[in-house]
Design an enzyme around this catalytic site. Structure first.
Site, short mmCIF file in Angstrom:
data_model
loop_
_atom_site.label_atom_id
_atom_site.label_comp_id
_atom_site.label_asym_id
_atom_site.label_seq_id
_atom_site.Cartn_x
_atom_site.Cartn_y
_atom_site.Cartn_z
N LYS A 94 0.53 -1.30 0.09
CA LYS A 94 0.21 -0.10 0.06
C LYS A 94 0.84 1.22 -0.26
O LYS A 94 0.87 2.34 -0.42
CB LYS A 94 -1.22 0.22 1.11
CG LYS A 94 -1.67 -0.98 0.67
CD LYS A 94 -3.47 -1.16 1.92
CE LYS A 94 -4.16 -1.77 2.00
NZ LYS A 94 -5.35 -1.80 2.53
N ASP A 114 -10.18 1.95 2.37
CA ASP A 114 -10.82 1.44 3.67
C ASP A 114 -11.63 1.89 4.46
O ASP A 114 -12.36 1.69 4.99
CB ASP A 114 -8.53 1.09 4.11
CG ASP A 114 -8.67 0.35 2.97
OD1 ASP A 114 -9.07 -0.55 2.72
OD2 ASP A 114 -7.25 0.28 3.22
N GLY A 138 -5.47 0.58 18.52
CA GLY A 138 -4.55 0.72 17.07
C GLY A 138 -4.11 1.84 16.81
O GLY A 138 -5.29 3.11 16.33
N GLY A 164 -2.36 1.87 13.39
CA GLY A 164 -1.14 1.30 12.81
C GLY A 164 -1.93 1.78 11.74
O GLY A 164 -2.52 2.71 11.43
N ASN A 218 -3.57 2.34 22.38
CA ASN A 218 -2.86 1.26 21.59
C ASN A 218 -1.75 0.73 22.65
O ASN A 218 -1.23 1.57 23.12
CB ASN A 218 -1.71 2.46 20.16
CG ASN A 218 -1.48 1.46 19.14
OD1 ASN A 218 -1.93 0.25 19.46
ND2 ASN A 218 -0.37 1.83 19.07
N MET A 238 -12.53 -4.95 12.89
CA MET A 238 -11.94 -4.99 10.93
C MET A 238 -11.15 -6.46 10.77
O MET A 238 -10.95 -6.12 9.74
CB MET A 238 -10.42 -3.87 11.11
CG MET A 238 -10.83 -2.15 11.35
SD MET A 238 -10.23 -0.75 11.53
CE MET A 238 -9.59 -0.72 9.94
N GLY A 264 -15.03 -7.89 10.16
CA GLY A 264 -14.94 -6.69 9.37
C GLY A 264 -15.35 -7.58 7.65
O GLY A 264 -14.59 -6.24 7.15
#
Ligand code: ATR
Length: 281
Positions: free
Chosen positions: A70, A107, A132, A134, A156, A221, A246
């Site tokens: 990505k 996304d 999270g 990330g 996180n 997710m 997700g």
């Protein structure tokens, strides 16, 4: 005779990707004629840029891009949508006829639409907890903040990463950050989203169950044939809460990519059900 338009998802590994099945169902639903494949790029043998240029030369019209490319796709694109810029990652490439490449990130909108349309819970005026910090969370923050929740707290394992994200996305909406222990609990969260990869290891982020409310919507997710460990944890502590995995986000991001390429946005609820049936079969 017209050649059929070709698309693909590229990544590594890619064999278990659901994207070809999802896009085949979209094409059937919207009466579009196209081919969609899963292509593994072995970057040690063929660098990402080279592999994508080869597909462009073959006449492909666009690609979905998944792990671990990505960021490569972000660098590769000539132009970026605003949401790809804020996510700093690209999951959809559009190859225009003049050779220019547009990079988008669908996304976040896939997640937001899944919760708002399929989960029937609007973000507006909701207290949101995100677990999270990330790439996955970075990709959803902007589209989520645009829906105007009351506040967002990011927690996180590495608190500094959550704080960095909160600073980067600071604006009209109150956005705070912490490690697991310091999550403000009262009066609970309306929407809780697990964007860590902990479910892959069958682990639950160690947050206190007091963050759950009777009517919380709890979203992981990740997805699988069974509810994830995070969904099971939420139900165990708050049986009345709503849990979602997700899969709808996966189908939702694909629907946005399909719309970008074909100019028609498929209906997702029936496709999510069909993919779910095939996963549990
Ligand atoms: P992705 O692109 O899936 O977001 P990533 O950028 O590597 O992948 O981020 C993974 C996220 O899951 C991070 O927030 C990570 O926490 P750290 O920032 O502290 O590394 C989190 N994570 C991974 N494994 C975890 C676990 N077992 N428990 C809790 N959090 C975990």
């Amino acid at each position: 005779m017209n050649q059929i338009d070709c698309y693909a998802v590229v990544g590594n590994p890619i064999a278990h990707s659901k994207s070809p099945q999802i896009h085949r169902l979209f094409a059937e639903q919207t009466n579009q004629e196209l081919v969609y494949e899963a292509i593994r790029i072995d970057a040690e043998k063929t660098p990402f840029n080279y592999a994508v240029r080869q597909l462009m030369a073959k006449g492909y019209k666009g690609l979905n891009v998944t792990v671990p490319f990505k960021l490569d796709a972000f660098d590769f694109a000539d132009e970026l949508t605003a949401r790809a810029q804020t996510a700093q990652a690209v999951n959809t490439l559009v190859f225009h006829d003049d050779g220019k490449v547009l990079g988008d990130n669908t996304d976040g909108i896939g997640l937001v639409n899944d919760i708002e349309l399929n989960g029937k819970r609007l973000f507006k005026n909701q207290r949101v907890l995100i677990l999270g910090a990330g790439g996955a969370v970075q990709g959803i923050l902007q589209p989520l903040l645009e829906k105007q929740p009351i506040c967002v707290h990011i927690a996180n394992r590495t608190a500094a990463k959550a704080e960095e994200l909160a600073q980067r996305f600071a604006g009209d909406i109150s956005i705070t950050a912490s490690g697991w222990e310091e999550v403000p609990l009262k009066p609970g969260y309306d929407i809780i989203i697990n964007g860590t990869s902990a479910s892959l290891e069958n682990k639950v982020p160690p947050i206190q169950e007091d963050c759950l409310k009777l009517d919380s919507l709890v979203y992981d997710m990740m997805y699988g044939a069974e509810p994830t460990v995070f969904m099971a944890w939420a139900k165990q502590h708050q049986p009345d809460c709503t849990v979602m995995d997700g899969l709808g986000m996966l189908v939702g991001q694909a629907a946005e990519a399909f719309n970008l390429w074909r100019g028609v946005r498929p209906e997702t609820a029936s496709i999510i059900q069909q993919i779910r049936d095939s996963i549990s079969a």
